[in-house]
Design a protein around this motif. Sequence first.
Motif, PDB file in Angstrom:
ATOM      1  N   ILE A   1       0.840  -1.206   0.000  1.00 40.82           N
ATOM      2  CA  ILE A   1       0.000   0.000   0.000  1.00 40.82           C
ATOM      3  C   ILE A   1       0.871   1.251   0.000  1.00 40.82           C
ATOM      4  CG2 ILE A   1      -1.665   1.349   1.361  1.00 40.82           C
ATOM      5  CD1 ILE A   1      -2.774  -1.374   2.380  1.00 40.82           C
ATOM      6  N   SER A   2       1.928   1.240   0.815  1.00 38.52           N
ATOM      7  CA  SER A   2       2.823   2.395   0.917  1.00 38.52           C
ATOM      8  C   SER A   2       3.535   2.667  -0.414  1.00 38.52           C
ATOM      9  CB  SER A   2       3.852   2.144   2.024  1.00 38.52           C
ATOM     10  OG  SER A   2       4.687   3.259   2.193  1.00 38.52           O
ATOM     11  N   ILE A   3       4.029   1.618  -1.073  1.00 42.01           N
ATOM     12  CA  ILE A   3       4.720   1.778  -2.361  1.00 42.01           C
ATOM     13  C   ILE A   3       3.761   2.287  -3.434  1.00 42.01           C
ATOM     14  CG2 ILE A   3       5.845   0.539  -4.253  1.00 42.01           C
ATOM     15  CD1 ILE A   3       7.098  -1.293  -2.126  1.00 42.01           C
ATOM     16  N   LYS A   4       2.556   1.719  -3.466  1.00 42.07           N
ATOM     17  CA  LYS A   4       1.558   2.105  -4.466  1.00 42.07           C
ATOM     18  C   LYS A   4       1.203   3.587  -4.341  1.00 42.07           C
ATOM     19  CE  LYS A   4      -3.065   0.902  -6.157  1.00 42.07           C
ATOM     20  NZ  LYS A   4      -4.264   0.049  -5.934  1.00 42.07           N
ATOM     21  N   LYS A   5       0.934   4.025  -3.111  1.00 39.04           N
ATOM     22  CA  LYS A   5       0.575   5.434  -2.899  1.00 39.04           C
ATOM     23  C   LYS A   5       1.778   6.346  -3.102  1.00 39.04           C
ATOM     24  CE  LYS A   5      -3.540   4.968  -0.077  1.00 39.04           C
ATOM     25  NZ  LYS A   5      -4.319   5.511   1.060  1.00 39.04           N
ATOM     26  N   GLY A   6       2.958   5.860  -2.715  1.00 39.70           N
ATOM     27  CA  GLY A   6       4.162   6.657  -2.898  1.00 39.70           C
ATOM     28  C   GLY A   6       4.460   6.920  -4.363  1.00 39.70           C
ATOM     29  N   LYS A   7       4.310   5.895  -5.201  1.00 43.16           N
ATOM     30  CA  LYS A   7       4.542   6.052  -6.645  1.00 43.16           C
ATOM     31  C   LYS A   7       3.476   6.951  -7.276  1.00 43.16           C
ATOM     32  CE  LYS A   7       7.134   1.803  -7.527  1.00 43.16           C
ATOM     33  NZ  LYS A   7       7.130   0.468  -8.204  1.00 43.16           N
ATOM     34  N   ARG A   8       2.238   6.761  -6.832  1.00 46.92           N
ATOM     35  CA  ARG A   8       1.143   7.562  -7.384  1.00 46.92           C
ATOM     36  C   ARG A   8       1.295   9.039  -7.033  1.00 46.92           C
ATOM     37  NH1 ARG A   8      -4.483   5.906  -5.181  1.00 46.92           N
ATOM     38  NH2 ARG A   8      -3.861   7.313  -3.499  1.00 46.92           N
ATOM     39  N   ASN A   9       1.762   9.312  -5.814  1.00 51.53           N
ATOM     40  CA  ASN A   9       1.896  10.699  -5.349  1.00 51.53           C
ATOM     41  C   ASN A   9       3.321  11.225  -5.448  1.00 51.53           C
ATOM     42  OD1 ASN A   9      -0.822  10.541  -4.707  1.00 51.53           O
ATOM     43  ND2 ASN A   9      -0.461  10.078  -2.554  1.00 51.53           N
ATOM     44  N   ASN A  10       4.208  10.441  -6.085  1.00 48.75           N
ATOM     45  CA  ASN A  10       5.617  10.842  -6.262  1.00 48.75           C
ATOM     46  C   ASN A  10       6.285  11.155  -4.926  1.00 48.75           C
ATOM     47  OD1 ASN A  10       7.869  11.295  -7.883  1.00 48.75           O
ATOM     48  ND2 ASN A  10       7.456  13.496  -8.042  1.00 48.75           N
ATOM     49  N   SER A  11       6.108  10.250  -3.956  1.00 52.13           N
ATOM     50  CA  SER A  11       6.677  10.432  -2.616  1.00 52.13           C
ATOM     51  C   SER A  11       7.760   9.392  -2.361  1.00 52.13           C
ATOM     52  CB  SER A  11       5.572  10.306  -1.554  1.00 52.13           C
ATOM     53  OG  SER A  11       6.141  10.250  -0.256  1.00 52.13           O
ATOM     54  N   LEU A  12       9.023   9.837  -2.365  1.00 51.57           N
ATOM     55  CA  LEU A  12      10.140   8.927  -2.129  1.00 51.57           C
ATOM     56  C   LEU A  12      10.093   8.357  -0.714  1.00 51.57           C
ATOM     57  CD1 LEU A  12      12.766   7.633  -3.132  1.00 51.57           C
ATOM     58  CD2 LEU A  12      13.985   9.652  -2.305  1.00 51.57           C
ATOM     59  N   ALA A  13       9.638   9.164   0.248  1.00 54.43           N
ATOM     60  CA  ALA A  13       9.583   8.708   1.644  1.00 54.43           C
ATOM     61  C   ALA A  13       8.641   7.517   1.795  1.00 54.43           C
ATOM     62  CB  ALA A  13       9.142   9.856   2.557  1.00 54.43           C
ATOM     63  N   LEU A  14       7.469   7.572   1.145  1.00 57.21           N
ATOM     64  CA  LEU A  14       6.513   6.460   1.223  1.00 57.21           C
ATOM     65  C   LEU A  14       7.047   5.229   0.494  1.00 57.21           C
ATOM     66  CD1 LEU A  14       2.886   7.886   0.780  1.00 57.21           C
ATOM     67  CD2 LEU A  14       3.944   6.926   2.827  1.00 57.21           C
ATOM     68  N   VAL A  15       7.662   5.434  -0.667  1.00 57.73           N
ATOM     69  CA  VAL A  15       8.232   4.307  -1.421  1.00 57.73           C
ATOM     70  C   VAL A  15       9.345   3.645  -0.607  1.00 57.73           C
ATOM     71  CG1 VAL A  15       9.531   3.641  -3.486  1.00 57.73           C
ATOM     72  CG2 VAL A  15       7.627   5.243  -3.680  1.00 57.73           C
ATOM     73  N   ALA A  16      10.198   4.471   0.025  1.00 56.93           N
ATOM     74  CA  ALA A  16      11.294   3.939   0.845  1.00 56.93           C
ATOM     75  C   ALA A  16      10.746   3.139   2.017  1.00 56.93           C
ATOM     76  CB  ALA A  16      12.179   5.080   1.356  1.00 56.93           C
ATOM     77  N   SER A  17       9.709   3.663   2.675  1.00 56.77           N
ATOM     78  CA  SER A  17       9.098   2.951   3.801  1.00 56.77           C
ATOM     79  C   SER A  17       8.498   1.630   3.346  1.00 56.77           C
ATOM     80  CB  SER A  17       8.005   3.819   4.441  1.00 56.77           C
ATOM     81  OG  SER A  17       8.559   4.924   5.097  1.00 56.77           O
ATOM     82  N   GLY A  18       7.810   1.663   2.198  1.00 57.58           N
ATOM     83  CA  GLY A  18       7.185   0.448   1.672  1.00 57.58           C
ATOM     84  C   GLY A  18       8.193  -0.611   1.292  1.00 57.58           C
ATOM     85  N   LYS A  19       9.287  -0.185   0.636  1.00 56.26           N
ATOM     86  CA  LYS A  19      10.324  -1.142   0.236  1.00 56.26           C
ATOM     87  C   LYS A  19      11.018  -1.736   1.456  1.00 56.26           C
ATOM     88  CE  LYS A  19      11.392   0.392  -4.445  1.00 56.26           C
ATOM     89  NZ  LYS A  19      12.427   0.884  -5.364  1.00 56.26           N
ATOM     90  N   HIS A  20      11.189  -0.906   2.477  1.00 52.51           N
ATOM     91  CA  HIS A  20      11.802  -1.402   3.703  1.00 52.51           C
ATOM     92  C   HIS A  20      10.916  -2.454   4.360  1.00 52.51           C
ATOM     93  CE1 HIS A  20      13.905  -0.343   7.763  1.00 52.51           C
ATOM     94  NE2 HIS A  20      14.183  -1.551   7.331  1.00 52.51           N
ATOM     95  N   LEU A  21       9.610  -2.187   4.401  1.00 54.26           N
ATOM     96  CA  LEU A  21       8.673  -3.155   4.974  1.00 54.26           C
ATOM     97  C   LEU A  21       8.675  -4.463   4.187  1.00 54.26           C
ATOM     98  CD1 LEU A  21       5.613  -0.876   5.852  1.00 54.26           C
ATOM     99  CD2 LEU A  21       7.197  -1.951   7.454  1.00 54.26           C
ATOM    100  N   GLN A  22       8.730  -4.346   2.853  1.00 53.92           N
ATOM    101  CA  GLN A  22       8.719  -5.560   2.035  1.00 53.92           C
ATOM    102  C   GLN A  22      10.029  -6.330   2.132  1.00 53.92           C
ATOM    103  OE1 GLN A  22       7.320  -4.731  -1.981  1.00 53.92           O
ATOM    104  NE2 GLN A  22       5.228  -5.046  -1.281  1.00 53.92           N
ATOM    105  N   SER A  23      11.151  -5.622   2.274  1.00 54.80           N
ATOM    106  CA  SER A  23      12.425  -6.328   2.469  1.00 54.80           C
ATOM    107  C   SER A  23      12.394  -7.064   3.802  1.00 54.80           C
ATOM    108  CB  SER A  23      13.607  -5.358   2.424  1.00 54.80           C
ATOM    109  OG  SER A  23      13.669  -4.566   3.595  1.00 54.80           O
ATOM    110  N   ASP A  24      11.703  -6.467   4.766  1.00 49.67           N
ATOM    111  CA  ASP A  24      11.506  -7.103   6.066  1.00 49.67           C
ATOM    112  C   ASP A  24      10.696  -8.385   5.904  1.00 49.67           C
ATOM    113  OD1 ASP A  24      11.773  -7.349   8.792  1.00 49.67           O
ATOM    114  OD2 ASP A  24      10.013  -6.141   9.261  1.00 49.67           O
ATOM    115  N   THR A  25       9.718  -8.350   5.000  1.00 48.16           N
ATOM    116  CA  THR A  25       8.886  -9.535   4.735  1.00 48.16           C
ATOM    117  C   THR A  25       9.727 -10.689   4.211  1.00 48.16           C
ATOM    118  OG1 THR A  25       6.943  -8.178   4.206  1.00 48.16           O
ATOM    119  CG2 THR A  25       6.942 -10.444   3.396  1.00 48.16           C
ATOM    120  N   TRP A  26      10.560 -10.408   3.199  1.00 51.26           N
ATOM    121  CA  TRP A  26      11.366 -11.481   2.593  1.00 51.26           C
ATOM    122  C   TRP A  26      12.397 -12.015   3.574  1.00 51.26           C
ATOM    123  CZ3 TRP A  26       8.166 -12.648  -0.690  1.00 51.26           C
ATOM    124  CH2 TRP A  26       7.595 -11.755  -1.588  1.00 51.26           C
TER     125      TRP A  26
END
Length: 208
Positions: free
Chosen positions: A132-157
């Motif tokens: 959700i964070s990555i999707k909204k970050g890309k849609r709204n051009n927010s690097l902070a949200l994309v970074a948070s989302g990628k960090h959460l997903q790296s945590d998942t893997w």
Amino acid sequence: MDTGLENLRTQRWVVTVAVILFLLKIVAYYLTHSVAILTDTLESTVNVIAGFIGLYSLYVAAKPRDEDHPYGHGKAEFLSAAVEGTLILIAGLIIIYESVVSFIHPRELAKLDSGIILVAITALINFVVGSISIKKGKRNNSLALVASGKHLQSDTWSTLAIIIGLILIRFTGLVWLDSVMAILMALFIMYTGYGILRKSLAGIMDEA
């Protein structure tokens, strides 16, 4: 809804989830004494700290232009991502240290079944919130949200890999696998941190 306010709202959810999952992982670590789960817990500590930094940066970025900042406050997001990437790298180094110590002086593991269930729950939640964070970050051009989302997903893997390692330990009794898995995950985490840091510095320097 204004994109700045939407980003801020999303990041609030990211921070709330990060805090809850951090507490769950602390419980899992104290139940199992697994250094691999400690790896996950330390990364969640970074999630929490970086989440609050990201929240503040989005608050600043959402402010309108003023006399001192005629181009707005958007650069705050790049600084937030840079701090997050740095924190991830530091967490990776701490994890490697703890893993080496645990490898030399193995700890007796306990209640692996309960630990596996708890960290599996955190992995699922992390993946959903990260998406959700990555999707909204890309849609709204927010690097902070994309970074948070990628960090959460790296945590998942990394959590999934840890779960596989714990299952192997559960059935083989090879306790040293706990430290090996933790070191491998630390290297993966550090690679993710480097990627976030590199991209944020490129943004700060207005790299083409």
